[in-house]
Motif scaffolding. Structure first.
Motif, PDB file in Angstrom:
ATOM      1  N   SER A 121       0.850  -1.183   0.000  1.00 40.85           N
ATOM      2  CA  SER A 121       0.000   0.000   0.000  1.00 40.85           C
ATOM      3  C   SER A 121       0.886   1.232   0.000  1.00 40.85           C
ATOM      4  CB  SER A 121      -0.901   0.015   1.239  1.00 40.85           C
ATOM      5  OG  SER A 121      -0.115   0.198   2.410  1.00 40.85           O
ATOM      6  N   GLU A 122       0.308   2.391  -0.236  1.00 42.19           N
ATOM      7  CA  GLU A 122       1.080   3.629  -0.234  1.00 42.19           C
ATOM      8  C   GLU A 122       1.727   3.864   1.129  1.00 42.19           C
ATOM      9  OE1 GLU A 122       0.415   8.424  -1.109  1.00 42.19           O
ATOM     10  OE2 GLU A 122      -1.055   6.939  -1.791  1.00 42.19           O
ATOM     11  N   GLU A 123       0.977   3.541   2.182  1.00 37.78           N
ATOM     12  CA  GLU A 123       1.513   3.714   3.535  1.00 37.78           C
ATOM     13  C   GLU A 123       2.665   2.751   3.799  1.00 37.78           C
ATOM     14  OE1 GLU A 123      -1.644   3.331   2.761  1.00 37.78           O
ATOM     15  OE2 GLU A 123      -2.441   5.336   3.196  1.00 37.78           O
ATOM     16  N   GLU A 124       2.527   1.508   3.321  1.00 39.13           N
ATOM     17  CA  GLU A 124       3.585   0.523   3.503  1.00 39.13           C
ATOM     18  C   GLU A 124       4.847   0.915   2.733  1.00 39.13           C
ATOM     19  OE1 GLU A 124       1.093  -3.631   4.204  1.00 39.13           O
ATOM     20  OE2 GLU A 124       1.391  -2.857   2.165  1.00 39.13           O
ATOM     21  N   SER A 125       4.665   1.426   1.523  1.00 35.20           N
ATOM     22  CA  SER A 125       5.807   1.861   0.726  1.00 35.20           C
ATOM     23  C   SER A 125       6.546   3.001   1.409  1.00 35.20           C
ATOM     24  CB  SER A 125       5.347   2.308  -0.666  1.00 35.20           C
ATOM     25  OG  SER A 125       4.810   1.220  -1.404  1.00 35.20           O
ATOM     26  N   ALA A 126       5.787   3.971   1.926  1.00 31.43           N
ATOM     27  CA  ALA A 126       6.397   5.113   2.597  1.00 31.43           C
ATOM     28  C   ALA A 126       7.142   4.664   3.849  1.00 31.43           C
ATOM     29  CB  ALA A 126       5.330   6.149   2.947  1.00 31.43           C
ATOM     30  N   ALA A 130      11.189   4.852   4.497  1.00 29.92           N
ATOM     31  CA  ALA A 130      11.667   5.587   5.674  1.00 29.92           C
ATOM     32  C   ALA A 130      12.551   4.697   6.537  1.00 29.92           C
ATOM     33  CB  ALA A 130      10.485   6.108   6.480  1.00 29.92           C
ATOM     34  N   THR A 131      12.175   3.424   6.660  1.00 27.10           N
ATOM     35  CA  THR A 131      12.969   2.480   7.444  1.00 27.10           C
ATOM     36  C   THR A 131      14.323   2.241   6.800  1.00 27.10           C
ATOM     37  OG1 THR A 131      10.968   1.363   8.255  1.00 27.10           O
ATOM     38  CG2 THR A 131      13.038   0.137   8.383  1.00 27.10           C
TER      39      THR A 131
END
Length: 194
Positions: A121-126, A130-131
């Protein structure tokens, strides 16, 4: 699970992902090494670049650059020409063969990026990016300088655990180092991805 076990588990996941990415590369420009692609990236952005400037952009020793340029010239990917105003200066140009191979790689890389993004998802990609940035910054601060000088043939200035060190007679660098994997520096490297 204790903190130590979790650390090893994290390393295993990172190495597994690295192995998978190497096993299933984006494709295109198969005859050019990763280092060669990084070099070609800079040349395509500034065709006719001086070898001295190329070494600076890539943060690579002149002797290593000479070897890499020789291999790429033998493969028909670059040409080396003397500067018309100063015969001591050598300028590097990309061949049509290299330009076509790099363009094909860009297309394949974009397709691979789409496939990878589709499973997150977009949140998972971001969160993943970041990680990765956080881990990269941590490793650079902890080991970046020491790893760089080991590749240069040893370190002689003494390191603290955060990678700060003095002058090194093996590599001629001072202070902290960037990741020694060849990469173009600064805004010149923008616009073309590998």
């Amino acid at each position: 699970m204790n903190k130590t076990e979790n650390t090893y588990d994290l390393q295993d996941h990172i190495m597994r992902l690295v192995r998978m990415m190497r096993r299933y590369p984006a494709g295109g420009a198969e005859h050019i090494s990763h280092s060669g692609l990084q070099l070609l990236k800079v040349i395509l952005l500034e065709d006719g670049i001086r070898t001295s400037e190329l070494a600076r952009r890539l943060d690579i020793r002149p002797s290593s650059l000479t070897d890499l340029l020789k291999r790429m010239e033998e493969n028909g990917d670059i040409t080396r020409e003397r500067d018309e105003q100063d015969s001591r200066v050598q300028r590097i140009h990309a061949t049509d063969k290299a330009r076509e191979a790099f363009a094909q790689r860009q297309v394949q890389r974009a397709r691979q990026a789409e496939r990878l993004a589709a499973c997150l998802s977009e949140e998972e990609s971001a969160a993943f990016c970041a990680t990765c940035d956080k881990l990269s910054a941590f490793l650079e601060a902890e080991y970046g300088g020491e790893a760089h000088c080991h590749r240069c043939g040893g370190h002689h200035g003494g390191h603290d655990r955060h990678g700060s060190h003095g002058a090194h007679s093996g590599c001629g660098h001072r202070g902290g180092h960037k990741n020694h994997e060849i990469e173009s520096a600064g805004p010149e490297g923008e616009g073309i991805n590998l």
